[in-house]
Structures are given as structure tokens and as C-alpha cells.
Design a protein around this motif. Sequence first.
Motif, PDB file in Angstrom:
ATOM      1  N   SER A  84       0.827  -1.213   0.000  1.00 43.54           N
ATOM      2  CA  SER A  84       0.000   0.000   0.000  1.00 43.54           C
ATOM      3  C   SER A  84       0.855   1.254   0.000  1.00 43.54           C
ATOM      4  CB  SER A  84      -0.919   0.016   1.222  1.00 43.54           C
ATOM      5  OG  SER A  84      -1.864  -1.015   1.153  1.00 43.54           O
ATOM      6  N   ASP A  85       1.918   1.257   0.807  1.00 42.37           N
ATOM      7  CA  ASP A  85       2.783   2.431   0.899  1.00 42.37           C
ATOM      8  C   ASP A  85       3.502   2.717  -0.417  1.00 42.37           C
ATOM      9  OD1 ASP A  85       2.027   2.618   3.555  1.00 42.37           O
ATOM     10  OD2 ASP A  85       3.883   1.751   4.333  1.00 42.37           O
ATOM     11  N   ILE A  86       4.027   1.680  -1.054  1.00 42.99           N
ATOM     12  CA  ILE A  86       4.746   1.858  -2.328  1.00 42.99           C
ATOM     13  C   ILE A  86       3.776   2.330  -3.403  1.00 42.99           C
ATOM     14  CG2 ILE A  86       5.948   0.625  -4.187  1.00 42.99           C
ATOM     15  CD1 ILE A  86       7.306  -1.031  -1.877  1.00 42.99           C
ATOM     16  N   VAL A  87       2.590   1.718  -3.465  1.00 45.00           N
ATOM     17  CA  VAL A  87       1.603   2.124  -4.467  1.00 45.00           C
ATOM     18  C   VAL A  87       1.127   3.552  -4.195  1.00 45.00           C
ATOM     19  CG1 VAL A  87      -0.728   1.655  -5.350  1.00 45.00           C
ATOM     20  CG2 VAL A  87       0.925  -0.206  -5.114  1.00 45.00           C
ATOM     21  N   ALA A  88       0.932   3.913  -2.935  1.00 46.10           N
ATOM     22  CA  ALA A  88       0.503   5.280  -2.613  1.00 46.10           C
ATOM     23  C   ALA A  88       1.580   6.290  -2.990  1.00 46.10           C
ATOM     24  CB  ALA A  88       0.171   5.399  -1.129  1.00 46.10           C
ATOM     25  N   LYS A  89       2.838   5.991  -2.690  1.00 47.82           N
ATOM     26  CA  LYS A  89       3.941   6.915  -3.004  1.00 47.82           C
ATOM     27  C   LYS A  89       4.082   7.088  -4.513  1.00 47.82           C
ATOM     28  CE  LYS A  89       8.125   8.862  -2.255  1.00 47.82           C
ATOM     29  NZ  LYS A  89       8.195  10.273  -2.023  1.00 47.82           N
ATOM     30  N   ALA A  90       4.156   5.985  -5.246  1.00 45.77           N
ATOM     31  CA  ALA A  90       4.305   6.081  -6.703  1.00 45.77           C
ATOM     32  C   ALA A  90       3.005   6.538  -7.360  1.00 45.77           C
ATOM     33  CB  ALA A  90       4.755   4.737  -7.282  1.00 45.77           C
ATOM     34  N   GLY A  91       1.879   6.157  -6.764  1.00 48.12           N
ATOM     35  CA  GLY A  91       0.578   6.497  -7.336  1.00 48.12           C
ATOM     36  C   GLY A  91       0.194   7.949  -7.203  1.00 48.12           C
ATOM     37  N   ALA A  92       0.911   8.687  -6.370  1.00 45.18           N
ATOM     38  CA  ALA A  92       0.612  10.115  -6.217  1.00 45.18           C
ATOM     39  C   ALA A  92       0.777  10.880  -7.528  1.00 45.18           C
ATOM     40  CB  ALA A  92       1.499  10.727  -5.134  1.00 45.18           C
ATOM     41  N   GLN A 117       9.200   7.609  -9.782  1.00 41.85           N
ATOM     42  CA  GLN A 117       8.934   7.420  -8.360  1.00 41.85           C
ATOM     43  C   GLN A 117       9.418   6.045  -7.892  1.00 41.85           C
ATOM     44  OE1 GLN A 117       7.771   9.424  -5.802  1.00 41.85           O
ATOM     45  NE2 GLN A 117       8.176  10.976  -7.355  1.00 41.85           N
ATOM     46  N   LEU A 118       9.179   5.021  -8.700  1.00 42.72           N
ATOM     47  CA  LEU A 118       9.667   3.687  -8.342  1.00 42.72           C
ATOM     48  C   LEU A 118      11.189   3.685  -8.255  1.00 42.72           C
ATOM     49  CD1 LEU A 118       7.277   1.433 -10.464  1.00 42.72           C
ATOM     50  CD2 LEU A 118       7.219   1.805  -7.983  1.00 42.72           C
ATOM     51  N   ASN A 119      11.840   4.396  -9.171  1.00 35.35           N
ATOM     52  CA  ASN A 119      13.297   4.492  -9.146  1.00 35.35           C
ATOM     53  C   ASN A 119      13.771   5.242  -7.903  1.00 35.35           C
ATOM     54  OD1 ASN A 119      16.048   5.834 -10.062  1.00 35.35           O
ATOM     55  ND2 ASN A 119      15.718   3.969 -11.266  1.00 35.35           N
ATOM     56  N   LEU A 120      13.060   6.317  -7.527  1.00 31.90           N
ATOM     57  CA  LEU A 120      13.419   7.066  -6.321  1.00 31.90           C
ATOM     58  C   LEU A 120      13.226   6.221  -5.057  1.00 31.90           C
ATOM     59  CD1 LEU A 120      11.952  10.580  -7.193  1.00 31.90           C
ATOM     60  CD2 LEU A 120      14.381   9.949  -7.023  1.00 31.90           C
ATOM     61  N   ILE A 121      12.123   5.484  -5.003  1.00 25.46           N
ATOM     62  CA  ILE A 121      11.886   4.586  -3.870  1.00 25.46           C
ATOM     63  C   ILE A 121      13.031   3.588  -3.772  1.00 25.46           C
ATOM     64  CG2 ILE A 121      10.424   2.683  -3.043  1.00 25.46           C
ATOM     65  CD1 ILE A 121       8.014   4.287  -4.235  1.00 25.46           C
ATOM     66  N   GLU A 122      13.346   2.992  -4.896  1.00 24.15           N
ATOM     67  CA  GLU A 122      14.402   1.983  -4.965  1.00 24.15           C
ATOM     68  C   GLU A 122      15.754   2.537  -4.523  1.00 24.15           C
ATOM     69  OE1 GLU A 122      15.592   0.684  -9.045  1.00 24.15           O
ATOM     70  OE2 GLU A 122      14.837  -1.223  -8.321  1.00 24.15           O
ATOM     71  N   SER A 123      15.996   3.806  -4.761  1.00 20.30           N
ATOM     72  CA  SER A 123      17.289   4.433  -4.463  1.00 20.30           C
ATOM     73  C   SER A 123      17.424   4.914  -3.023  1.00 20.30           C
ATOM     74  CB  SER A 123      17.515   5.623  -5.402  1.00 20.30           C
ATOM     75  OG  SER A 123      17.592   5.168  -6.738  1.00 20.30           O
ATOM     76  N   GLU A 124      16.325   4.948  -2.270  1.00 25.25           N
ATOM     77  CA  GLU A 124      16.399   5.434  -0.890  1.00 25.25           C
ATOM     78  C   GLU A 124      17.282   4.512  -0.054  1.00 25.25           C
ATOM     79  OE1 GLU A 124      12.992   6.755   1.246  1.00 25.25           O
ATOM     80  OE2 GLU A 124      11.948   7.323  -0.595  1.00 25.25           O
ATOM     81  N   GLN A 125      18.108   5.105   0.786  1.00 23.06           N
ATOM     82  CA  GLN A 125      19.046   4.328   1.603  1.00 23.06           C
ATOM     83  C   GLN A 125      18.329   3.326   2.490  1.00 23.06           C
ATOM     84  OE1 GLN A 125      22.484   4.439   1.263  1.00 23.06           O
ATOM     85  NE2 GLN A 125      22.212   2.523   2.386  1.00 23.06           N
ATOM     86  N   TRP A 126      17.215   3.708   3.097  1.00 26.08           N
ATOM     87  CA  TRP A 126      16.451   2.795   3.952  1.00 26.08           C
ATOM     88  C   TRP A 126      15.991   1.574   3.166  1.00 26.08           C
ATOM     89  CZ3 TRP A 126      11.392   0.996   3.986  1.00 26.08           C
ATOM     90  CH2 TRP A 126      10.960   0.403   5.171  1.00 26.08           C
ATOM     91  N   VAL A 127      15.506   1.791   1.938  1.00 27.85           N
ATOM     92  CA  VAL A 127      15.052   0.693   1.083  1.00 27.85           C
ATOM     93  C   VAL A 127      16.241  -0.195   0.720  1.00 27.85           C
ATOM     94  CG1 VAL A 127      14.052   0.121  -1.173  1.00 27.85           C
ATOM     95  CG2 VAL A 127      13.068   1.977   0.206  1.00 27.85           C
TER      96      VAL A 127
END
Length: 174
Positions: A84-92, A117-127
Motif C-alpha cells: 500500500s505504501d509503495i503504491v501510494a507513493k508512486a501512485g501520487a 517514483q519507483l526508481n526514487l523509492i528503490e534508491s532510498e538508503q532505507w530501502v
Amino acid sequence: MSDNLVAETVVFPQPEELDLCLCDEDNERVTSILERVKLSQDDPAIFLGWNQHALQAFAVAAAALPPPHPVWVQVPISCNQLQSDIVAKAGAVAGGTHHNFCFAPNDLVQMNNVMKQLNLIESEQWVQDAAAAAGIGVGTQVGALATVFFATDRSSTPYPARVGPPARGAHIFA
């Protein structure tokens, strides 16, 4: 389309034959989505085919990471919540979202923005830290967290999208 997106079109079977890791209820949802949304080369739908083993490993590893978590991640962390979080972040930046696996309808700008957005999520240090702890990523034994598919019409299968390399670290979206 962005230069970092490469895709191949393949012949369409039925939605239930797609490698989207969906239950029967979700297959019905895919069919319903494909019937309702406008699809064309200029209006693609984007599907996430979740790897349930990788998702479970990622959720366990992510939950074990110390705070702070990214602001878009809800706690407590679970497989469903991460989806849900990934879809909400990219879905914005999408034309719409459907359940935890589809972005549609989209024009080409929205499609490109979802992929960014998927690329940015993927690049986050926490991820990246959670992916490393879980042993997930393209080319690992567990595999990618999700495979990204495009659908451009009802008569051809959603085809795999190749996301450009992350700014750093492992590729978690195939």
C-alpha cells in the motif's frame, strides 16, 4: 517514453495467466481494470507483479531497521502495508491506482513519473538497507520485490518494463 525504459511486447494470454502473483480475486480485478480504463500506446496501465517471498523477506528486514523510516512508510510494517505504501507513493503521480498492484489510467507523462517514483523509492538508503538485509534484488536468489509491467491494450499481454538503474545499490524492481 524515457530512455531508461525498454520493453518488449508479447502475445496476450488471459489475465489469470500473467505472472503478476495474483490470487483469483485479484485476477478478476485485473480483468475489471482492463475493461474499465482507457488503454493505448499513449495511455498505458502499469502493473506491479509482487514477489511474495521477496516481499515477506523485505517486510521482516524493514521492520527490524531502526528509525527513522521514510515518511511514506506506515508502521507497523507488514507485507500488505508495504504494498500500500509503495503504491501510494508512486501512485501520487499516476492517473489513478487500483488495489495494491495497478496504476491506471495514465498518459505518457504520468507513466514516466510513476517509473521515476519507483526508481526514487528503490534508491532510498532505507530501502537499500532493507533489501540488503533481506537478500533481495534483481539477480539474487530471492529475486526482485516486484516486476513492473505495462499494458497498452486489451488484446496484448502486459509486458515487462525495464527500469533504469537505481542511483545506488540493488535493483529491487525488475
